[in-house]
Design a protein around this motif. Sequence first.
Motif, PDB file in Angstrom:
ATOM      1  N   SER A 227       9.861  -2.608   9.546  1.00 54.92           N
ATOM      2  CA  SER A 227      10.388  -3.773  10.322  1.00 54.92           C
ATOM      3  C   SER A 227       9.873  -3.605  11.641  1.00 54.92           C
ATOM      4  O   SER A 227       9.664  -4.578  12.572  1.00 54.92           O
ATOM      5  N   PHE A 228       8.903  -2.427  11.994  1.00 56.58           N
ATOM      6  CA  PHE A 228       8.429  -2.385  13.309  1.00 56.58           C
ATOM      7  C   PHE A 228       7.005  -2.459  13.374  1.00 56.58           C
ATOM      8  O   PHE A 228       6.553  -2.701  14.388  1.00 56.58           O
ATOM      9  N   HIS A 229       6.265  -2.589  12.293  1.00 57.06           N
ATOM     10  CA  HIS A 229       4.945  -2.971  12.186  1.00 57.06           C
ATOM     11  C   HIS A 229       4.493  -3.553  10.875  1.00 57.06           C
ATOM     12  O   HIS A 229       5.198  -3.687   9.945  1.00 57.06           O
ATOM     13  N   ASP A 230       3.236  -3.956  10.995  1.00 57.34           N
ATOM     14  CA  ASP A 230       2.808  -4.828   9.806  1.00 57.34           C
ATOM     15  C   ASP A 230       1.958  -4.184   8.606  1.00 57.34           C
ATOM     16  O   ASP A 230       1.484  -4.620   8.132  1.00 57.34           O
ATOM     17  N   GLY A 231       2.411  -2.938   8.632  1.00 58.01           N
ATOM     18  CA  GLY A 231       1.896  -1.985   7.531  1.00 58.01           C
ATOM     19  C   GLY A 231       2.061  -2.755   5.974  1.00 58.01           C
ATOM     20  O   GLY A 231       2.939  -3.469   5.915  1.00 58.01           O
ATOM     21  N   THR A 232       1.383  -2.107   5.089  1.00 58.69           N
ATOM     22  CA  THR A 232       1.338  -2.886   3.754  1.00 58.69           C
ATOM     23  C   THR A 232       2.400  -2.519   2.942  1.00 58.69           C
ATOM     24  O   THR A 232       2.790  -3.109   1.899  1.00 58.69           O
ATOM     25  N   GLY A 233       2.874  -1.318   3.445  1.00 51.54           N
ATOM     26  CA  GLY A 233       4.170  -1.004   2.525  1.00 51.54           C
ATOM     27  C   GLY A 233       4.097  -0.766   0.806  1.00 51.54           C
ATOM     28  O   GLY A 233       2.885  -0.422   0.447  1.00 51.54           O
ATOM     29  N   THR A 234       5.071  -0.593   0.294  1.00 52.50           N
ATOM     30  CA  THR A 234       5.131  -0.127  -1.055  1.00 52.50           C
ATOM     31  C   THR A 234       5.592  -1.323  -1.794  1.00 52.50           C
ATOM     32  O   THR A 234       6.821  -1.791  -1.597  1.00 52.50           O
ATOM     33  N   MET A 235       5.002  -1.529  -3.005  1.00 51.49           N
ATOM     34  CA  MET A 235       5.304  -2.679  -4.103  1.00 51.49           C
ATOM     35  C   MET A 235       6.131  -2.042  -5.021  1.00 51.49           C
ATOM     36  O   MET A 235       5.263  -1.238  -5.626  1.00 51.49           O
ATOM     37  N   VAL A 236       7.286  -2.499  -5.586  1.00 46.44           N
ATOM     38  CA  VAL A 236       7.893  -1.943  -6.585  1.00 46.44           C
ATOM     39  C   VAL A 236       7.912  -2.869  -7.802  1.00 46.44           C
ATOM     40  O   VAL A 236       8.305  -4.066  -7.794  1.00 46.44           O
ATOM     41  N   VAL A 237       7.100  -2.716  -8.925  1.00 45.84           N
ATOM     42  CA  VAL A 237       6.975  -3.604  -9.802  1.00 45.84           C
ATOM     43  C   VAL A 237       7.190  -3.140 -11.291  1.00 45.84           C
ATOM     44  O   VAL A 237       7.353  -2.108 -11.428  1.00 45.84           O
ATOM     45  N   SER A 238       7.161  -3.630 -12.281  1.00 48.83           N
ATOM     46  CA  SER A 238       7.271  -3.334 -13.768  1.00 48.83           C
ATOM     47  C   SER A 238       5.964  -2.302 -13.957  1.00 48.83           C
ATOM     48  O   SER A 238       5.129  -2.497 -13.471  1.00 48.83           O
ATOM     49  N   GLU A 239       6.470  -1.537 -14.905  1.00 48.17           N
ATOM     50  CA  GLU A 239       5.321  -0.669 -15.491  1.00 48.17           C
ATOM     51  C   GLU A 239       4.114  -1.216 -15.751  1.00 48.17           C
ATOM     52  O   GLU A 239       3.119  -0.488 -15.814  1.00 48.17           O
ATOM     53  N   GLU A 240       4.173  -2.539 -16.563  1.00 43.51           N
ATOM     54  CA  GLU A 240       3.015  -3.012 -16.988  1.00 43.51           C
ATOM     55  C   GLU A 240       1.783  -3.347 -15.731  1.00 43.51           C
ATOM     56  O   GLU A 240       0.902  -3.535 -16.043  1.00 43.51           O
ATOM     57  N   GLU A 241       2.800  -3.755 -14.775  1.00 42.66           N
ATOM     58  CA  GLU A 241       1.965  -4.249 -13.645  1.00 42.66           C
ATOM     59  C   GLU A 241       1.204  -3.128 -12.768  1.00 42.66           C
ATOM     60  O   GLU A 241       0.293  -3.223 -12.145  1.00 42.66           O
ATOM     61  N   THR A 242       1.558  -1.807 -12.907  1.00 42.35           N
ATOM     62  CA  THR A 242       0.933  -0.504 -12.384  1.00 42.35           C
ATOM     63  C   THR A 242      -0.208  -0.228 -13.527  1.00 42.35           C
ATOM     64  O   THR A 242      -0.038   0.126 -14.318  1.00 42.35           O
ATOM     65  N   MET A 243      -1.326  -0.495 -12.914  1.00 43.27           N
ATOM     66  CA  MET A 243      -2.271  -0.189 -13.766  1.00 43.27           C
ATOM     67  C   MET A 243      -2.675   1.094 -14.404  1.00 43.27           C
ATOM     68  O   MET A 243      -3.077   1.236 -15.138  1.00 43.27           O
ATOM     69  N   GLU A 244      -2.167   2.007 -13.458  1.00 43.08           N
ATOM     70  CA  GLU A 244      -2.504   3.400 -13.552  1.00 43.08           C
ATOM     71  C   GLU A 244      -1.383   4.242 -13.782  1.00 43.08           C
ATOM     72  O   GLU A 244      -0.259   3.788 -12.842  1.00 43.08           O
ATOM     73  N   GLN A 245      -1.265   5.093 -14.544  1.00 45.28           N
ATOM     74  CA  GLN A 245       0.132   5.941 -14.868  1.00 45.28           C
ATOM     75  C   GLN A 245      -0.150   7.285 -14.219  1.00 45.28           C
ATOM     76  O   GLN A 245      -0.658   8.234 -15.100  1.00 45.28           O
ATOM     77  N   PRO A 246      -0.142   7.828 -13.036  1.00 48.32           N
ATOM     78  CA  PRO A 246      -0.387   8.947 -12.653  1.00 48.32           C
ATOM     79  C   PRO A 246       0.472  10.018 -13.202  1.00 48.32           C
ATOM     80  O   PRO A 246       1.847   9.644 -13.643  1.00 48.32           O
ATOM     81  N   LEU A 247       0.050  11.106 -13.537  1.00 47.30           N
ATOM     82  CA  LEU A 247       0.671  12.176 -14.221  1.00 47.30           C
ATOM     83  C   LEU A 247       2.099  12.553 -13.345  1.00 47.30           C
ATOM     84  O   LEU A 247       3.217  12.473 -13.855  1.00 47.30           O
ATOM     85  N   VAL A 248       1.881  12.576 -12.228  1.00 51.05           N
ATOM     86  CA  VAL A 248       3.170  12.869 -11.157  1.00 51.05           C
ATOM     87  C   VAL A 248       2.893  11.994 -10.125  1.00 51.05           C
ATOM     88  O   VAL A 248       1.857  11.899  -9.557  1.00 51.05           O
ATOM     89  N   THR A 249       3.924  11.371  -9.820  1.00 50.48           N
ATOM     90  CA  THR A 249       3.964  10.381  -8.704  1.00 50.48           C
ATOM     91  C   THR A 249       4.586  10.789  -7.480  1.00 50.48           C
ATOM     92  O   THR A 249       4.113  10.415  -6.291  1.00 50.48           O
ATOM     93  N   ALA A 250       5.579  11.655  -7.735  1.00 53.87           N
ATOM     94  CA  ALA A 250       6.309  12.049  -6.355  1.00 53.87           C
ATOM     95  C   ALA A 250       7.283  13.295  -6.795  1.00 53.87           C
ATOM     96  O   ALA A 250       7.418  13.632  -8.122  1.00 53.87           O
ATOM     97  N   VAL A 251       7.456  14.175  -5.758  1.00 48.46           N
ATOM     98  CA  VAL A 251       8.333  15.052  -5.793  1.00 48.46           C
ATOM     99  C   VAL A 251       9.677  14.866  -4.978  1.00 48.46           C
ATOM    100  O   VAL A 251       9.623  14.437  -3.865  1.00 48.46           O
ATOM    101  N   THR A 252      10.751  14.919  -5.508  1.00 50.90           N
ATOM    102  CA  THR A 252      12.096  14.483  -4.753  1.00 50.90           C
ATOM    103  C   THR A 252      12.975  15.983  -4.862  1.00 50.90           C
ATOM    104  O   THR A 252      12.725  16.672  -5.513  1.00 50.90           O
ATOM    105  N   HIS A 253      13.965  15.794  -3.936  1.00 53.18           N
ATOM    106  CA  HIS A 253      15.045  17.065  -4.094  1.00 53.18           C
ATOM    107  C   HIS A 253      16.283  16.342  -3.620  1.00 53.18           C
ATOM    108  O   HIS A 253      16.432  15.377  -2.844  1.00 53.18           O
TER     109      HIS A 253
END
Length: 413
Positions: A227-253
């Motif tokens: 909300s503080f700047h005009d960065g492009t951010g993250t789009m959350v879309v359906s799996e068909e719309e993500t062209m590539e499926q990386p092996l690992v996308t994220a590490v959470t804890h």
Amino acid sequence: MKFGGTSVADTDRIKNAARRIVAAHEKGNKVVAVLSAQGKTTDQLVAQANEISERPVAREMDMLLSTGERISCALAAMAIHDMGQEAISLTGSQAGILTDTSHTKARIVDVRADRIKEALADNKIVLVAGFQGVSTDSKDVTTLGRGGSDTTAVAVAAAIGADVCEIYTDVDGVYNADPRIVPNARMLPVVSFEEVLEMSASGAGVLQLRSIEYARNHGVRIHCRSSFHDGTGTMVVSEEETMEQPLVTAVTHATDEARVTVRGVPDRPGVAGDLFTKLAAASINVDMIIQNEPLGSEHPAEMTFTVPKDDLAVALDTLDEMGEFEAIENDSSMGKVSVIGAGMRSHPGVAAKVFTVLGEEGINIQMISTSPIKISCVIDGDRVPDAVRALHEAFDLGVAEEQATGNFRPVAP
Ligand code: ASP
Ligand code: MG
């Protein structure tokens, strides 16, 4: 456009949010904005309720908590008027957000958006109080659980057929690890619903879990941005719309769970059903469960599972009352680290690598659970930051490596 608590925390920030809303409107968009309560307002209201009463009545809790969002909306509407545009603020009930009657954790059953649509047709900006609705049965005000404004925003977006549901927060987007632990964590330009669901369920504080489920079920595109700047951010879309499926996308804890081990579980059919029915009746959400086959028929079984730390005391009481077990042990210092990626569905070796990396760090794995796109390990809570950093590095998820490996495609949403 949904603005979180930090983004409307004070007068200047409300004006800032109002400016962004007006700018979007003046570009020719029809805008509905969903606002959260200002800053820590909801926490303060909860504290006030607990000061007055040891067990605040749930119905009144919702009357109280729902006020925070109304304040934000009314103030923002005033600011928008001063900027020369017409705005109308609505409570969840006025906006047609219909829920069941489970106070403080109600589920949306329908959104009757006629009033919102009429106001939009009148060229008005509509402000909807997040996190609340009205029960179809009791006609009482309900709230949607902590973080529920995300779900309001997605539900309204679905009901009016919005092009996009923009979630404005104090972070730039969805990161592939917590930047407080991994300084070179990378913001994801695109991520699938399935992955964000797993991320959110395994500890990432991105979006209310239910809002992601709702968005996936109704096909609402979510755009997480600052909300503080005009960065492009993250789009959350359906799996068909993500062209590539990386092996690992994220590490959470996560470090908000506790481990319970029950020894001497009688080895006969129905015991597990009984045990977990009692825990469910006490509203305890069990996460990982492990049971080993006893060594011989005369040996009793042993069962280990995890519960939210806040529910540990009730869980232990519930097990005690059953009086069927030899011993009940618990560990509230456990931590959990998870690796998530849609690509691991079709690629072997990810689990092996996760375990090897943790082993090389000298981190002992206490429990393991998996889904087709997630591997979670329970480890000592103190080692969580080391584990997150090691895995992030091992899977080349850092900012610099990303350019070298092309693990993600750069996408301007
Ligand atoms: N104000 C509520 C909370 O703090 C709802 C929200 O912010 O989404 O949980
Ligand atoms: Mg919030």
